[in-house]
Design an enzyme around this catalytic site. Structure first.
Site, short mmCIF file in Angstrom:
data_model
loop_
_atom_site.label_atom_id
_atom_site.label_comp_id
_atom_site.label_asym_id
_atom_site.label_seq_id
_atom_site.Cartn_x
_atom_site.Cartn_y
_atom_site.Cartn_z
N ILE A 91 0.86 -1.20 0.00
CA ILE A 91 0.00 0.00 0.00
C ILE A 91 0.89 1.24 0.00
CG2 ILE A 91 -1.88 -1.13 1.26
CD1 ILE A 91 -0.89 0.46 3.78
N ASP A 94 0.88 8.44 0.77
CA ASP A 94 1.83 9.49 0.42
C ASP A 94 1.57 10.79 1.18
OD1 ASP A 94 2.71 7.61 -1.38
OD2 ASP A 94 1.99 8.65 -3.17
N PHE A 148 9.50 12.22 -3.83
CA PHE A 148 8.85 13.30 -3.07
C PHE A 148 7.52 12.76 -2.52
CE2 PHE A 148 6.41 17.12 -2.43
CZ PHE A 148 7.31 18.16 -2.22
N GLY A 149 7.34 12.85 -1.20
CA GLY A 149 6.06 12.42 -0.61
C GLY A 149 6.02 10.94 -0.26
N TYR A 153 7.04 4.82 2.03
CA TYR A 153 7.00 3.80 0.96
C TYR A 153 8.40 3.50 0.44
CZ TYR A 153 5.18 1.74 -3.44
OH TYR A 153 4.88 0.92 -4.50
N PRO A 183 9.36 -2.21 -10.08
CA PRO A 183 8.55 -1.65 -11.15
C PRO A 183 8.56 -0.12 -11.11
CG PRO A 183 7.23 -3.11 -9.73
CD PRO A 183 8.51 -2.79 -9.02
N1 CAA Z 1 9.43 17.24 -6.78
C1 CAA Z 1 9.62 18.47 -6.30
N2 CAA Z 1 8.63 19.23 -5.81
C2 CAA Z 1 7.41 18.69 -5.79
C3 CAA Z 1 7.14 17.39 -6.26
C4 CAA Z 1 8.23 16.68 -6.78
N3 CAA Z 1 8.07 15.43 -7.26
N4 CAA Z 1 5.85 17.12 -6.08
C5 CAA Z 1 5.29 18.22 -5.53
N5 CAA Z 1 6.24 19.16 -5.36
C6 CAA Z 1 6.08 20.51 -4.82
C7 CAA Z 1 4.88 21.18 -5.49
O1 CAA Z 1 5.31 21.75 -6.72
C8 CAA Z 1 4.49 22.19 -4.48
O2 CAA Z 1 5.30 23.32 -4.56
P1 CAA Z 1 4.65 24.77 -4.38
O3 CAA Z 1 4.01 24.74 -3.02
O4 CAA Z 1 5.82 25.68 -4.49
O5 CAA Z 1 3.66 24.88 -5.49
C9 CAA Z 1 4.82 21.52 -3.15
O6 CAA Z 1 5.75 20.47 -3.46
C10 CAA Z 1 3.62 20.92 -2.51
O7 CAA Z 1 3.02 20.01 -3.41
P2 CAA Z 1 1.61 19.46 -3.20
O8 CAA Z 1 0.61 20.57 -3.19
O9 CAA Z 1 1.37 18.34 -4.16
O10 CAA Z 1 1.76 18.92 -1.73
P3 CAA Z 1 0.85 18.01 -0.94
O11 CAA Z 1 1.46 17.95 0.41
O12 CAA Z 1 -0.58 18.33 -1.08
O13 CAA Z 1 1.01 16.57 -1.68
C11 CAA Z 1 2.10 14.62 -2.37
C12 CAA Z 1 2.26 15.98 -1.76
C13 CAA Z 1 1.06 13.79 -1.60
C14 CAA Z 1 3.44 13.94 -2.25
C15 CAA Z 1 1.64 14.73 -3.84
O14 CAA Z 1 2.52 15.59 -4.51
C16 CAA Z 1 1.67 13.37 -4.54
O15 CAA Z 1 0.75 12.58 -4.44
N6 CAA Z 1 2.76 13.09 -5.26
C17 CAA Z 1 2.94 11.81 -5.95
C18 CAA Z 1 3.81 10.89 -5.12
C19 CAA Z 1 4.05 9.62 -5.90
O16 CAA Z 1 4.81 9.57 -6.85
N7 CAA Z 1 3.40 8.52 -5.48
C20 CAA Z 1 3.55 7.26 -6.19
C21 CAA Z 1 2.29 6.47 -6.05
S1 CAA Z 1 2.30 5.04 -7.07
C22 CAA Z 1 3.41 4.06 -6.33
O17 CAA Z 1 3.88 4.28 -5.26
C23 CAA Z 1 3.79 2.82 -7.08
C24 CAA Z 1 5.23 2.78 -7.38
O18 CAA Z 1 5.92 1.91 -6.86
C25 CAA Z 1 5.79 3.70 -8.36
#
Ligand code: CAA
Length: 246
Positions: A91, A94, A148-149, A153, A183
């Site tokens: 799971i 994030d 990031f986030g 995980y 993956p």
């Molecule tokens: N790199 C750098 N900066 C980033 C970023 C990144 N990858 N992602 C977001 N930011 C920045 C944003 O640009 C934003 O900046 P500003 O405030 O200056 O605009 C700031 O960080 C805050 O971003 P959010 O509003 O998105 O922040 P949040 O706290 O609401 O959410 C988060 C953060 C939950 C991490 C969201 O960005 C997110 O869901 N990101 C995706 C994370 C991800 O890749 N998950 C993978 C899921 S699938 C999986 O896990 C399977 C696998 O094995 C690959």
């Protein structure tokens, strides 16, 4: 792998289903273990049957050691020795660390890392006794490169790689191979839940400019589960569309 018994945790999910199908095509007998309610499991089993797949489903909560122990005891009693284990259940919760709650941290560590221990610990003695085994655990590109986030995980998924290498050392002499797949981003419900704007940024970073199909990861699992991969152990096979090259 004709006639060999395979256990796939998280078997009812998007990637899990694709893995069950690939192993089934190679001739394995499939047990899909999942936490979901029995009516949903039965519905999934029937849908698979309608498409020509004969899968057994067993309920398990991989965060509970005793739940894994009783499932595996029952499975071995009913179906005989387990040859293939795919640790696929996982799971994500994030959040940036400064906003992450202890519950979000623990939920991911308990499922993705402690779950790996709970299942594998209960399987390993059977495999040692049989002097054969294929263990394939689903890590992630983000366990290799960070994301990031995803401190929770990424920590769990990096942990899977250390676990894999260590167990590979311990079990090589028993004819057991232990490998991980890392993956990239897959067409799945987990990825669909990423905010659209962020998802687009991620896809733009992938050299292939697209998500993986679950079948493309499942094919790699099936390779590592086959007899012909017998000299590969302690490896991680990265299936990331070029997102990370280790
Ligand atoms: N790199 C750098 N900066 C980033 C970023 C990144 N990858 N992602 C977001 N930011 C920045 C944003 O640009 C934003 O900046 P500003 O405030 O200056 O605009 C700031 O960080 C805050 O971003 P959010 O509003 O998105 O922040 P949040 O706290 O609401 O959410 C988060 C953060 C939950 C991490 C969201 O960005 C997110 O869901 N990101 C995706 C994370 C991800 O890749 N998950 C993978 C899921 S699938 C999986 O896990 C399977 C696998 O094995 C690959």
């Amino acid at each position: 792998m004709k006639g060999r018994l395979a256990l796939v945790t998280g078997g009812v999910g998007d990637l899990g289903t694709a893995i069950c199908r690939h192993l089934y095509h190679q001739g394995a007998k499939i047990i899909a273990a999942d936490k979901i309610a029995s009516d949903i499991a039965n519905q999934w089993q029937q849908e698979q049957k309608n498409q020509g797949y004969d899968f057994q489903v067993m309920p398990v909560d991989i965060t509970e050691f005793d739940s894994c122990a009783s499932m595996i005891t029952e499975l071995v009693k009913k179906h005989g020795p387990l040859a293939i284990l795919v640790n696929n259940a996982g799971i994500n919760r994030d959040a940036q660390l400064y906003k992450m709650t202890p519950e979000q941290w623990l939920a991911v560590i308990n499922t993705d890392l402690n779950g790996l221990f709970n299942v594998t610990r209960n399987v390993i003695e059977h495999m040692i006794q049989e002097k054969y085994g294929r263990i394939i655990s689903i890590s992630s590109v983000n366990g290799l490169k960070g994301q990031f986030g995803q401190t929770n995980y990424a920590a769990a998924k990096a942990g899977i790689i250390g676990f894999t290498k260590s167990l590979a050392l311990e079990t090589a002499r028993f004819g057991i191979t232990v490998n991980a797949i890392a993956p990239g981003y897959i067409e799945s419900r987990m990825v669909a839940a990423i905010p659209e704007k962020v998802k687009q940024i991620i896809i733009d970073e992938i050299p292939m400019k697209r998500l993986a199909k679950p079948e493309e990861i499942a094919a790699a699992v099936a390779f590592l589960a086959s007899e012909s991969s017998g000299y590969i152990t302690g490896a991680h096979l990265d299936v990331t569309g070029g997102l990370y090259m280790s």
